[in-house]
Write an enzyme that holds these catalytic residues in place. Structure first.
Site, PDB file in Angstrom:
ATOM      1  N   CYS A 140       0.805  -1.226   0.000  1.00 56.32           N
ATOM      2  CA  CYS A 140       0.000   0.000   0.000  1.00 56.32           C
ATOM      3  C   CYS A 140       0.836   1.272   0.000  1.00 56.32           C
ATOM      4  O   CYS A 140       0.290   2.374  -0.092  1.00 56.32           O
ATOM      5  CB  CYS A 140      -0.944  -0.008   1.196  1.00 56.32           C
ATOM      6  SG  CYS A 140      -1.939  -1.506   1.283  1.00 56.32           S
ATOM      7  N   HIS A 198      -2.987   7.817   5.980  1.00 54.58           N
ATOM      8  CA  HIS A 198      -3.214   6.502   5.360  1.00 54.58           C
ATOM      9  C   HIS A 198      -4.650   6.081   5.645  1.00 54.58           C
ATOM     10  O   HIS A 198      -5.338   5.606   4.760  1.00 54.58           O
ATOM     11  CB  HIS A 198      -2.208   5.494   5.901  1.00 54.58           C
ATOM     12  CG  HIS A 198      -2.217   4.204   5.165  1.00 54.58           C
ATOM     13  ND1 HIS A 198      -1.994   4.121   3.805  1.00 54.58           N
ATOM     14  CD2 HIS A 198      -2.433   2.926   5.585  1.00 54.58           C
ATOM     15  CE1 HIS A 198      -2.069   2.853   3.421  1.00 54.58           C
ATOM     16  NE2 HIS A 198      -2.331   2.113   4.471  1.00 54.58           N
ATOM     17  N   GLU A 253      -1.659   5.025  13.529  1.00 49.51           N
ATOM     18  CA  GLU A 253      -1.263   6.201  12.750  1.00 49.51           C
ATOM     19  C   GLU A 253      -1.464   7.482  13.551  1.00 49.51           C
ATOM     20  O   GLU A 253      -0.660   8.414  13.456  1.00 49.51           O
ATOM     21  CB  GLU A 253      -2.033   6.278  11.433  1.00 49.51           C
ATOM     22  CG  GLU A 253      -1.514   7.381  10.534  1.00 49.51           C
ATOM     23  CD  GLU A 253      -2.161   7.429   9.162  1.00 49.51           C
ATOM     24  OE1 GLU A 253      -1.681   8.190   8.307  1.00 49.51           O
ATOM     25  OE2 GLU A 253      -3.167   6.710   8.942  1.00 49.51           O
ATOM     26  N   LYS A 260      -9.651   8.010   1.757  1.00 52.93           N
ATOM     27  CA  LYS A 260     -10.102   6.630   1.553  1.00 52.93           C
ATOM     28  C   LYS A 260     -11.560   6.449   1.983  1.00 52.93           C
ATOM     29  O   LYS A 260     -12.190   5.464   1.597  1.00 52.93           O
ATOM     30  CB  LYS A 260      -9.210   5.655   2.322  1.00 52.93           C
ATOM     31  CG  LYS A 260      -7.819   5.470   1.729  1.00 52.93           C
ATOM     32  CD  LYS A 260      -7.037   4.406   2.480  1.00 52.93           C
ATOM     33  CE  LYS A 260      -5.647   4.204   1.897  1.00 52.93           C
ATOM     34  NZ  LYS A 260      -4.740   5.331   2.163  1.00 52.93           N
ATOM     35  N   HIS A 291      -9.725   1.870  -0.500  1.00 53.11           N
ATOM     36  CA  HIS A 291      -8.273   1.722  -0.462  1.00 53.11           C
ATOM     37  C   HIS A 291      -7.801   1.247  -1.832  1.00 53.11           C
ATOM     38  O   HIS A 291      -8.012   0.091  -2.209  1.00 53.11           O
ATOM     39  CB  HIS A 291      -7.889   0.717   0.630  1.00 53.11           C
ATOM     40  CG  HIS A 291      -6.425   0.712   0.946  1.00 53.11           C
ATOM     41  ND1 HIS A 291      -5.474   1.277   0.126  1.00 53.11           N
ATOM     42  CD2 HIS A 291      -5.738   0.195   2.004  1.00 53.11           C
ATOM     43  CE1 HIS A 291      -4.282   1.121   0.657  1.00 53.11           C
ATOM     44  NE2 HIS A 291      -4.415   0.464   1.793  1.00 53.11           N
ATOM     45  N   PHE A 335       1.709  -3.387   3.947  1.00 52.28           N
ATOM     46  CA  PHE A 335       2.088  -4.714   4.418  1.00 52.28           C
ATOM     47  C   PHE A 335       3.596  -4.905   4.220  1.00 52.28           C
ATOM     48  O   PHE A 335       4.174  -4.439   3.237  1.00 52.28           O
ATOM     49  CB  PHE A 335       1.347  -5.794   3.639  1.00 52.28           C
ATOM     50  CG  PHE A 335      -0.100  -5.978   4.023  1.00 52.28           C
ATOM     51  CD1 PHE A 335      -0.686  -5.244   5.039  1.00 52.28           C
ATOM     52  CD2 PHE A 335      -0.883  -6.907   3.356  1.00 52.28           C
ATOM     53  CE1 PHE A 335      -2.018  -5.420   5.385  1.00 52.28           C
ATOM     54  CE2 PHE A 335      -2.218  -7.100   3.689  1.00 52.28           C
ATOM     55  CZ  PHE A 335      -2.783  -6.357   4.706  1.00 52.28           C
TER      56      PHE A 335
END
Length: 412
Positions: free
Chosen positions: A164, A303, A314, A336, A341, A400
């Protein structure tokens, strides 16, 4: 080479769940348009997650010949379209030597749709029925390669594949390519087309996707009701250019990319470090390079996936990076909530949001934020865009594998 050249953005292109060009995408983000709806690309019977943020009304024939369409995965079609828009708008083509023109384009998964289609042929009809173009259609570098072929970019043409964080890493590394004298212009960004049976099944079974049935109850960053992300698709491209080169040709400049941080949590294959150490360090590195001071008025495009762990961690990372008081003053939103996403394209559309927020002094909202989580106690721009003077915009991407990237932008 050890030059330290300034880098600006002179072109943008977009194919997204809220619009198939930059104007429509930005209007969608400003107005709080929700791009999430029931998945139409395959039958979701038997799937716990039935919503996605699909690109709607996209015609690859506007950008590719019929033969090219038949030989190209959907993710690469999105990439070529967005890049074509950005290059046309920038006017950079033929103003830079081909050997000084590069492509860095990210994707998290690449041609998974092609993989599924050709694997089905293999299982049902045998190996002779697999397309001879299976491999070039599937591989994650092909978007960068096709863009380079189309625009005669003979400098480096590379993908960034960091889950991502792919789009943000591509943009940050493209900036460094220009900053340190290896190129004068780079087409960069990210693309993804993973709204597919196997990808959705995999994310569902790891309990990463929201099971919500209502699009307005699905992607809920920073809300205590959040239960996972909504998978999205699309592409966004940026043309980065050396500042003096852009100024000499009187190019329109969207803004300056002035900082980049890239770190790894070195912790877990999917979970962020529980104290947000890697994300905080990436932000601090980008802010330091951007010349951050406490006087800067800051906007952060988070994010903000809408997963329980990501949003809380975050928030911790933002507080660590800025300090408690500055974090409280900063504006933070997650687009998002509207686009879902977009995986490897997420960092690219969020860079676009930062640039246009700086340019127009309008900050896109976090829509459907009704019950803000106490663990996400920042100014998350709930539900409606706000007008605000900002000096510095940061875009966070956390992937990830523990990959973290932060991009910093200012007005040029």
């Amino acid at each position: 080479m050890c030059e330290n050249r300034r880098v600006v953005v002179t072109g943008l292109g977009a194919v997204t769940p809220v619009g198939n060009n930059v104007k429509d995408t930005w209007e969608g983000l400003k107005s709080g348009r929700n791009g999430i709806a029931p998945i139409t690309l395959f039958d979701t019977s038997g799937y716990k997650a039935k919503l996605g943020a699909e690109v709607k009304g996209f015609d690859p024939g506007e950008y590719l010949e019929v033969n090219d369409i038949l030989r190209t995965d959907r993710y690469a079609q999105f990439a070529v379209a967005a890049a074509s828009q950005a290059v046309k708008e920038s006017g950079v083509e033929k103003t830079v030597e081909p050997e000084r023109f590069a492509v860095y384009f990210g994707t998290g998964i690449g041609g998974i749709g092609t993989f599924e289609k050709e694997h089905t042929k293999l299982m049902e009809r045998g190996p002779r029925r697999v397309s001879p173009l299976f491999v070039p259609m599937m591989i994650g570098n092909m978007a960068a390669g096709m863009i380079a072929i189309r625009h005669d970019c003979r400098g480096p043409a590379m993908p960034a594949i960091t889950a991502c964080a792919s789009g943000s890493n591509a943009i940050g590394e493209a900036m460094r390519l220009i900053r340190h004298g290896y190129a004068d212009a780079v087409i960069t960004g990210g693309a993804e087309a993973a709204v597919s049976p196997s990808a959705v099944a995999g994310f569902v079974n790891m309990q990463a996707l929201s099971p919500a049935q209502d699009p307005d109850e699905a992607s809920l960053p920073f809300d205590r009701r959040r239960s996972g992300f909504v998978i999205g698709e699309g592409a966004v491209a940026l043309v980065l250019e050396e500042y003096e080169h852009a100024r000499a040709r009187k190019a329109r400049i969207y803004g300056e990319i002035c900082g980049y941080g890239s770190t790894c949590d070195a912790w877990h294959i999917t979970a962020p470090h529980p104290e947000g150490r890697g994300g905080a360090q990436a932000m601090q590195d980008a802010m330091r390079e951007a010349g951050y001071t406490e006087k800067d008025r800051v906007y952060i495009n988070a994010h903000g996936t809408g997963t329980p762990m990501n949003d809380a961690v975050e928030t911790m990372a933002i507080k660590k990076a800025l300090g408690g008081e500055a974090a409280k003053r900063a504006y933070v939103s997650s687009t998002k909530s509207m686009t879902g996403h977009m995986l490897g394209a997420a960092g690219a559309i969020e860079a676009l949001a930062c640039l246009l927020a700086l340019k127009e002094r309008i900050l896109p909202p976090t829509i459907n934020l009704r019950e803000q989580d106490e663990a996400c106690d920042l100014n998350c721009v709930p539900n409606r865009a706000v007008r605000a003077e900002i000096d510095l915009a940061l875009s966070n991407s956390l992937g990830f594998g523990g990959h973290n990237a932060c991009l910093a932008f200012r007005r040029a």
